[in-house]
Design an enzyme around this catalytic site. Structure first.
Site, PDB file in Angstrom:
ATOM      1  NE  ARG A 282      -3.715   0.671   2.240  1.00  0.00           N
ATOM      2  CZ  ARG A 282      -4.950   0.839   2.525  1.00  0.00           C
ATOM      3  NH1 ARG A 282      -5.013   1.465   3.607  1.00  0.00           N
ATOM      4  NH2 ARG A 282      -5.910   0.037   1.926  1.00  0.00           N
TER       5      ARG A 282
ATOM      6  CG  HIS B 193      -8.522   0.010  -2.644  1.00  0.00           C
ATOM      7  ND1 HIS B 193      -7.697  -1.043  -2.314  1.00  0.00           N
ATOM      8  CD2 HIS B 193      -9.248   0.403  -1.252  1.00  0.00           C
ATOM      9  CE1 HIS B 193      -7.859  -1.556  -1.026  1.00  0.00           C
ATOM     10  NE2 HIS B 193      -8.600  -0.368  -0.379  1.00  0.00           N
TER      11      HIS B 193
ATOM     12  CD  GLN C 182     -13.136  -1.943  -0.318  1.00  0.00           C
ATOM     13  OE1 GLN C 182     -12.112  -1.984   0.591  1.00  0.00           O
ATOM     14  NE2 GLN C 182     -14.324  -2.400  -0.326  1.00  0.00           N
TER      15      GLN C 182
ATOM     16  CG  ASP D  65     -13.379   6.487  -0.969  1.00  0.00           C
ATOM     17  OD1 ASP D  65     -13.443   6.376   0.411  1.00  0.00           O
ATOM     18  OD2 ASP D  65     -12.554   6.586  -1.441  1.00  0.00           O
TER      19      ASP D  65
ATOM     20  CB  CYS E 283     -13.751   1.298   0.408  1.00  0.00           C
ATOM     21  SG  CYS E 283     -13.276   2.891   0.404  1.00  0.00           S
TER      22      CYS E 283
ATOM     23  NE  ARG F  50     -10.015  -5.374   0.865  1.00  0.00           N
ATOM     24  CZ  ARG F  50      -9.375  -4.279   1.257  1.00  0.00           C
ATOM     25  NH1 ARG F  50      -9.982  -3.284   1.660  1.00  0.00           N
ATOM     26  NH2 ARG F  50      -8.031  -4.299   1.083  1.00  0.00           N
TER      27      ARG F  50
HETATM   28  N1  NVA Z   1      -9.853   6.588  -1.058  1.00  0.00           N
HETATM   29  C1  NVA Z   1      -9.501   6.372   0.002  1.00  0.00           C
HETATM   30  C2  NVA Z   1      -9.949   4.757   0.228  1.00  0.00           C
HETATM   31  C3  NVA Z   1      -9.475   4.212   1.377  1.00  0.00           C
HETATM   32  C4  NVA Z   1      -9.704   2.924   1.685  1.00  0.00           C
HETATM   33  C5  NVA Z   1      -8.079   6.706   0.333  1.00  0.00           C
HETATM   34  O1  NVA Z   1      -7.115   6.383  -0.666  1.00  0.00           O
HETATM   35  O2  NVA Z   1      -7.847   6.985   1.147  1.00  0.00           O
HETATM   36  N1   CP Z   2     -11.019  -0.255   2.717  1.00  0.00           N
HETATM   37  C1   CP Z   2      -9.861  -0.131   3.121  1.00  0.00           C
HETATM   38  O1   CP Z   2      -8.849  -0.424   2.377  1.00  0.00           O
HETATM   39  O2   CP Z   2      -9.419   0.012   4.373  1.00  0.00           O
HETATM   40  P1   CP Z   2      -8.077   0.154   5.252  1.00  0.00           P
HETATM   41  O3   CP Z   2      -7.578   1.496   4.606  1.00  0.00           O
HETATM   42  O4   CP Z   2      -8.636   0.283   6.739  1.00  0.00           O
HETATM   43  O5   CP Z   2      -7.402  -1.019   4.971  1.00  0.00           O
END
Ligand code: NVA
Ligand code: CP
Length: 310
Positions: A108, A135, A138, A230, A270, A298
């Site tokens: 990540r 993502h 997800q 989101d 998500c 997930r």
């Molecule tokens: N768009 C959000 C998704 C988190 C799972 C982010 O990138 O922070």
């Molecule tokens: N939806 C998701 O990826 O959650 P986290 O940021 O908690 O991993």
């Protein structure tokens, strides 16, 4: 005969065929059932997964770590600061070194190119656990959840209300791949990137589905089977939070907005949700909300992804 995905990386859904996606769903369903009945499923006995995080995480971190453990393997967590990566060592050298120890890497991070490079220079599968661009884990989970609830995907309409971010991009790829219609409503300046829309339009044309991009939520939500939202400010955009709150006024998913959707619409997010901003408590906690099923899935879907790729 099932196609082999062994050795393949999951950087974005666009790189996967419809057949491969359904193979992931089939194995997810079977692993979910096995976990429920307590049947052992050590498909990755003794395999090692490295998990690199440059951003915080609850779901991704815990579900990957529990997932690899339940498959009989071992997960190693690294905060990016724990590694030499991008400080005193290049991505290409890191990729080559990690490939000598591990059987797979989940990462990540911010820049999507870093994940592409990790896969390019390494010799083990790389799984994208979120970048600024995509993502995929997800959205594969989201589609699996919709399939569980609605028993079909093709022809359904998903309305995505909010920022044209990583989630919007992967939903565009994912929905268009499986023949779902997707309508996105974002304020001007916050629309999904053109090239991702174009890639998705190719899928949509092939599958006979529709992609629509609106300035206002009302048209997008009309007759939707799924409403998805989101956060307005993603990880790394914290400084823009107040500015974005103003720009996204009118984009909150609330009881007034959902009246436009079908009665049996699903509400999806998500997570983490910023309740009171992009969605109200009332919608998050309503009968139509499947946010915690999504979160649970997930685990099952990523176990399937790991088992098939590693
Ligand atoms: N768009 C959000 C998704 C988190 C799972 C982010 O990138 O922070
Ligand atoms: N939806 C998701 O990826 O959650 P986290 O940021 O908690 O991993």
């Amino acid at each position: 005969m099932a196609v082999s995905m062994k050795g393949k990386s999951l950087l974005e859904i666009h790189h996967f065929t419809l057949e491969e996606i359904y193979q992931i769903f089939d194995l997810s369903a079977s692993l979910k059932q096995k976990r429920l009945t307590g049947e052992p499923h050590r498909l990755l006995d003794g395999k090692k997964l490295g998990m690199i995080f440059s951003k915080p995480s609850t779901r991704t971190r815990v579900s990957f770590e529990v997932g690899i453990y339940e498959l009989g393997g071992y997960g190693m967590f690294f905060n990016q600061n724990d590694l030499q990566l991008k400080k005193s060592e290049s991505i290409s050298d890191t990729a080559k070194v990690l490939s000598r120890y591990l059987d797979g890497i989940m990462i990540r991070t911010f820049d999507h190119q870093d994940v592409v490079d990790l896969a390019k220079y390494g010799s083990i599968p790389v799984i994208n656990g979120l970048t600024d661009l995509h993502h995929p884990c997800q959205v594969l989970t989201d589609l699996f959840t919709i399939l569980e609830k609605k028993r079909t995907l093709k022809g359904l309409k998903l309305a995505y209300i909010g920022d044209g971010n990583n989630m919007a991009h992967s939903l565009l790829h994912g929905c268009s791949k499986v023949g779902m219609n997707i309508a996105i409503a974002s304020p001007s300046g916050y629309k999904p990137l053109d090239f991702v829309v174009k890639e998705s339009q190719i899928n949509a044309k092939y599958m006979g589905s529709k992609i629509e991009i609106f300035d206002k939520p009302i048209a997008a939500v009309k007759n939707a089977d799924i409403i998805y939202t989101d956060v307005w400010a993603s990880m790394g955009q914290e400084k823009e939070k107040e500015e974005r709150k103003k720009k996204f006024a009118g984009f909150q998913v609330n009881s007034k907005m959902v009246k436009q959707a079908k009665d049996d619409y699903l509400f999806m997010h998500c997570l983490p949700a910023h309740r009171g901003d992009e969605v109200t408590d009332e919608i998050c906690d309503s009968q139509n909300s499947v946010i915690f099923d999504e979160a649970e899935n997930r685990l099952h879907v990523q176990k399937a992804i790991m088992a098939l790729l590693m």
